[in-house]
Design a protein around this motif. Sequence first.
Motif, PDB file in Angstrom:
ATOM      1  N   LEU A  17      35.918  48.839  41.969  1.00 15.09           N
ATOM      2  CA  LEU A  17      34.680  49.518  42.398  1.00 15.09           C
ATOM      3  C   LEU A  17      34.220  50.574  41.387  1.00 15.09           C
ATOM      4  O   LEU A  17      33.085  51.020  41.430  1.00 15.09           O
ATOM      5  CB  LEU A  17      34.857  50.152  43.792  1.00 15.09           C
ATOM      6  CG  LEU A  17      35.067  49.184  44.959  1.00 15.09           C
ATOM      7  CD1 LEU A  17      35.105  49.942  46.289  1.00 15.09           C
ATOM      8  CD2 LEU A  17      33.979  48.118  45.027  1.00 15.09           C
ATOM      9  N   PHE A  62      31.129  39.656  48.994  1.00 21.14           N
ATOM     10  CA  PHE A  62      30.466  40.922  49.328  1.00 21.14           C
ATOM     11  C   PHE A  62      29.496  41.351  48.245  1.00 21.14           C
ATOM     12  O   PHE A  62      29.635  40.973  47.083  1.00 21.14           O
ATOM     13  CB  PHE A  62      31.498  42.024  49.587  1.00 21.14           C
ATOM     14  CG  PHE A  62      32.312  42.427  48.384  1.00 21.14           C
ATOM     15  CD1 PHE A  62      33.299  41.598  47.862  1.00 21.14           C
ATOM     16  CD2 PHE A  62      32.092  43.654  47.758  1.00 21.14           C
ATOM     17  CE1 PHE A  62      34.042  41.968  46.749  1.00 21.14           C
ATOM     18  CE2 PHE A  62      32.841  44.043  46.654  1.00 21.14           C
ATOM     19  CZ  PHE A  62      33.818  43.189  46.142  1.00 21.14           C
ATOM     20  N   SER A  80      28.841  47.624  52.181  1.00 23.87           N
ATOM     21  CA  SER A  80      28.608  46.347  51.511  1.00 23.87           C
ATOM     22  C   SER A  80      28.005  45.387  52.511  1.00 23.87           C
ATOM     23  O   SER A  80      28.140  45.569  53.724  1.00 23.87           O
ATOM     24  CB  SER A  80      29.927  45.785  50.954  1.00 23.87           C
ATOM     25  OG  SER A  80      30.802  45.471  52.014  1.00 23.87           O
ATOM     26  N   THR A 103      37.747  40.106  53.361  1.00 23.33           N
ATOM     27  CA  THR A 103      36.375  39.872  52.918  1.00 23.33           C
ATOM     28  C   THR A 103      36.332  38.578  52.117  1.00 23.33           C
ATOM     29  O   THR A 103      37.132  38.383  51.199  1.00 23.33           O
ATOM     30  CB  THR A 103      35.895  41.055  52.048  1.00 23.33           C
ATOM     31  OG1 THR A 103      35.804  42.205  52.888  1.00 23.33           O
ATOM     32  CG2 THR A 103      34.538  40.784  51.435  1.00 23.33           C
ATOM     33  N   GLY A 113      37.434  51.146  49.936  1.00 19.24           N
ATOM     34  CA  GLY A 113      36.762  50.048  50.629  1.00 19.24           C
ATOM     35  C   GLY A 113      35.328  50.417  50.927  1.00 19.24           C
ATOM     36  O   GLY A 113      34.948  51.591  50.859  1.00 19.24           O
ATOM     37  N   LEU A 114      34.538  49.396  51.261  1.00 18.26           N
ATOM     38  CA  LEU A 114      33.121  49.627  51.578  1.00 18.26           C
ATOM     39  C   LEU A 114      32.769  49.095  52.973  1.00 18.26           C
ATOM     40  O   LEU A 114      32.094  49.770  53.737  1.00 18.26           O
ATOM     41  CB  LEU A 114      32.234  48.926  50.534  1.00 18.26           C
ATOM     42  CG  LEU A 114      32.234  49.527  49.126  1.00 18.26           C
ATOM     43  CD1 LEU A 114      31.531  48.594  48.146  1.00 18.26           C
ATOM     44  CD2 LEU A 114      31.561  50.898  49.126  1.00 18.26           C
ATOM     45  N   GLY A 115      33.241  47.893  53.261  1.00 14.53           N
ATOM     46  CA  GLY A 115      32.791  47.262  54.505  1.00 14.53           C
ATOM     47  C   GLY A 115      33.888  47.002  55.523  1.00 14.53           C
ATOM     48  O   GLY A 115      33.611  46.498  56.614  1.00 14.53           O
ATOM     49  N   ASP A 116      35.130  47.322  55.192  1.00 13.84           N
ATOM     50  CA  ASP A 116      36.238  46.924  56.078  1.00 13.84           C
ATOM     51  C   ASP A 116      36.208  47.629  57.433  1.00 13.84           C
ATOM     52  O   ASP A 116      36.453  47.010  58.464  1.00 13.84           O
ATOM     53  CB  ASP A 116      37.586  47.176  55.395  1.00 13.84           C
ATOM     54  CG  ASP A 116      37.756  46.326  54.155  1.00 13.84           C
ATOM     55  OD1 ASP A 116      37.422  45.138  54.213  1.00 13.84           O
ATOM     56  OD2 ASP A 116      38.205  46.850  53.123  1.00 13.84           O
ATOM     57  N   MET A 123      39.219  39.191  49.183  1.00 11.27           N
ATOM     58  CA  MET A 123      38.636  40.219  48.305  1.00 11.27           C
ATOM     59  C   MET A 123      39.057  41.608  48.748  1.00 11.27           C
ATOM     60  O   MET A 123      38.923  41.886  49.952  1.00 11.27           O
ATOM     61  CB  MET A 123      37.106  40.141  48.343  1.00 11.27           C
ATOM     62  CG  MET A 123      36.584  38.843  47.805  1.00 11.27           C
ATOM     63  SD  MET A 123      36.843  38.838  46.033  1.00 11.27           S
ATOM     64  CE  MET A 123      37.084  37.103  45.713  1.00 11.27           C
ATOM     65  N   ILE A 124      39.476  42.507  47.936  1.00 12.43           N
ATOM     66  CA  ILE A 124      39.825  42.338  46.526  1.00 12.43           C
ATOM     67  C   ILE A 124      41.344  42.358  46.436  1.00 12.43           C
ATOM     68  O   ILE A 124      41.955  43.411  46.686  1.00 12.43           O
ATOM     69  CB  ILE A 124      39.247  43.526  45.711  1.00 12.43           C
ATOM     70  CG1 ILE A 124      37.723  43.589  45.833  1.00 12.43           C
ATOM     71  CG2 ILE A 124      39.688  43.450  44.272  1.00 12.43           C
ATOM     72  CD1 ILE A 124      37.141  44.896  45.258  1.00 12.43           C
ATOM     73  N   THR A 153      41.589  48.260  44.907  1.00  7.90           N
ATOM     74  CA  THR A 153      40.135  48.150  45.113  1.00  7.90           C
ATOM     75  C   THR A 153      39.357  49.141  44.246  1.00  7.90           C
ATOM     76  O   THR A 153      38.329  48.798  43.652  1.00  7.90           O
ATOM     77  CB  THR A 153      39.825  48.365  46.612  1.00  7.90           C
ATOM     78  OG1 THR A 153      40.472  47.316  47.328  1.00  7.90           O
ATOM     79  CG2 THR A 153      38.337  48.333  46.903  1.00  7.90           C
ATOM     80  N   ARG A 196      28.193  41.227  57.880  1.00  5.94           N
ATOM     81  CA  ARG A 196      27.575  42.538  57.656  1.00  5.94           C
ATOM     82  C   ARG A 196      26.223  42.314  56.971  1.00  5.94           C
ATOM     83  O   ARG A 196      26.161  42.079  55.772  1.00  5.94           O
ATOM     84  CB  ARG A 196      28.503  43.421  56.819  1.00  5.94           C
ATOM     85  CG  ARG A 196      29.844  43.686  57.520  1.00  5.94           C
ATOM     86  CD  ARG A 196      30.654  44.716  56.777  1.00  5.94           C
ATOM     87  NE  ARG A 196      30.879  44.357  55.403  1.00  5.94           N
ATOM     88  CZ  ARG A 196      31.927  43.684  54.940  1.00  5.94           C
ATOM     89  NH1 ARG A 196      32.887  43.281  55.755  1.00  5.94           N
ATOM     90  NH2 ARG A 196      32.029  43.410  53.655  1.00  5.94           N
TER      91      ARG A 196
HETATM   92  C1  LIG Z   1      35.185  46.286  48.792  1.00 10.46           C
HETATM   93  C2  LIG Z   1      36.024  45.420  49.720  1.00 10.46           C
HETATM   94  C3  LIG Z   1      35.946  43.962  49.293  1.00 10.46           C
HETATM   95  C4  LIG Z   1      37.482  45.879  49.604  1.00 10.46           C
HETATM   96  O1  LIG Z   1      38.320  45.240  50.500  1.00 10.46           O
HETATM   97  C5  LIG Z   1      35.573  45.575  51.180  1.00 10.46           C
HETATM   98  O2  LIG Z   1      35.690  46.900  51.593  1.00 10.46           O
HETATM   99  C6  LIG Z   1      34.161  45.074  51.434  1.00 10.46           C
HETATM  100  O3  LIG Z   1      34.020  43.916  51.794  1.00 10.46           O
HETATM  101  O4  LIG Z   1      33.220  45.860  51.267  1.00 10.46           O
END
Ligand SMILES: CC(C)(CO)[C@@H](O)C(=O)[O-]
Length: 273
Positions: A178, A14, A28, A11, A127-130, A239-240, A174, A142
């Motif tokens: 978060l 984000f 994210s 990332t 994680g949120l967006g991986d 990140m992160i 992470t 995203r």
């Molecule tokens: C929170 C994060 C940076 C962790 O790698 C990722 O999951 C994201 O981009 O949401």
Amino acid sequence: MTRAFSPGSITLFFEIRDEHKEPLRIGSRGIGICVSLGAITSVQEGEELRVFVNGKSMKNSLQEDIARAYGFKGTIKTDSQLPVSQGFGMSAAAALSTSLAIAKLKNATYLQAAQIAHRIEVERKSGLGDVTSQYEGGFTLRIKEGIHPYGIVDRLFFPPIPISLVTFKEGIETKEILKDEDMRKIIKKEGHRAMEKFLNMPTFENAIRIARDFALKTSLISDEGKEFLKACNNAAIAMIGNSAIVFGECKEEIVEDYKVYRVCLGDRAKLLP
Ligand SMILES: CC(C)(CO)[C@@H](O)C(=O)[O-]
Ligand SMILES: Nc1ncnc2c1ncn2[C@@H]1O[C@H](COP(=O)(O)OP(=O)(O)OP(=O)(O)O)[C@@H](O)[C@H]1O
């Protein structure tokens, strides 16, 4: 035995968007770059659930949570090709590769597998967006948080250049970030600004410029990371984590003291023969 691969994903910046109740809506907004190295998981049905990560037995793992979601019992073995907690999305890659391999055995679909992996990532705060990026593959944007049918993910054009992942010292978990209220506020504000700026001009060059700024403004960067960005203007912070991603060539004397993984842009997660 069934095997699956998921790319790692880096990332660049984000915006945390986790105020929904439904885990599939949580996620994210931001940019993720899938790379050619990631995690490979093999699964074999059996009497009891056992998880091995890089050859070592592991308790309370995300693989266990994924297995439970399917009612799967047996042996799960994940091999990580990149280090964890360095911003390479390895927890998501482990979740998605496990979920895909079990989905094949349980006659579930590719999307169902991705949804289960995303839900477990979100619930564990790893994680949120991986998963959304790794399910799409390539250089992902995203636009709306969450996974299909709620999330919206687009792809950006990526030049034909090599990528180097440069790891500094130990990583950053992470979940620690978060969970931190102050960090959450800063990331929401700076992440939102970064996305608005990027969407005005969604180019590769702009992504790098905004990513460098995002790392400095959120302080998600170590002193070593700051020095590295000064020396290498075609790099950003992953990140992160405590590592950098370099786009294209990088002078040998800048990276010679670090562990470097040379990769290229990676395709979406898939089953392996
Ligand atoms: C929170 C994060 C940076 C962790 O790698 C990722 O999951 C994201 O981009 O949401
Ligand atoms: N390949 C893996 N297999 C099993 N568990 C993993 C794997 N990768 C990470 N984890 C677990 O997930 C937890 C959180 O990892 P973390 O989210 O910090 O790593 P990451 O996904 O590599 O980093 P990032 O999310 O910043 O890209 C750790 O406790 C770690 O044990």
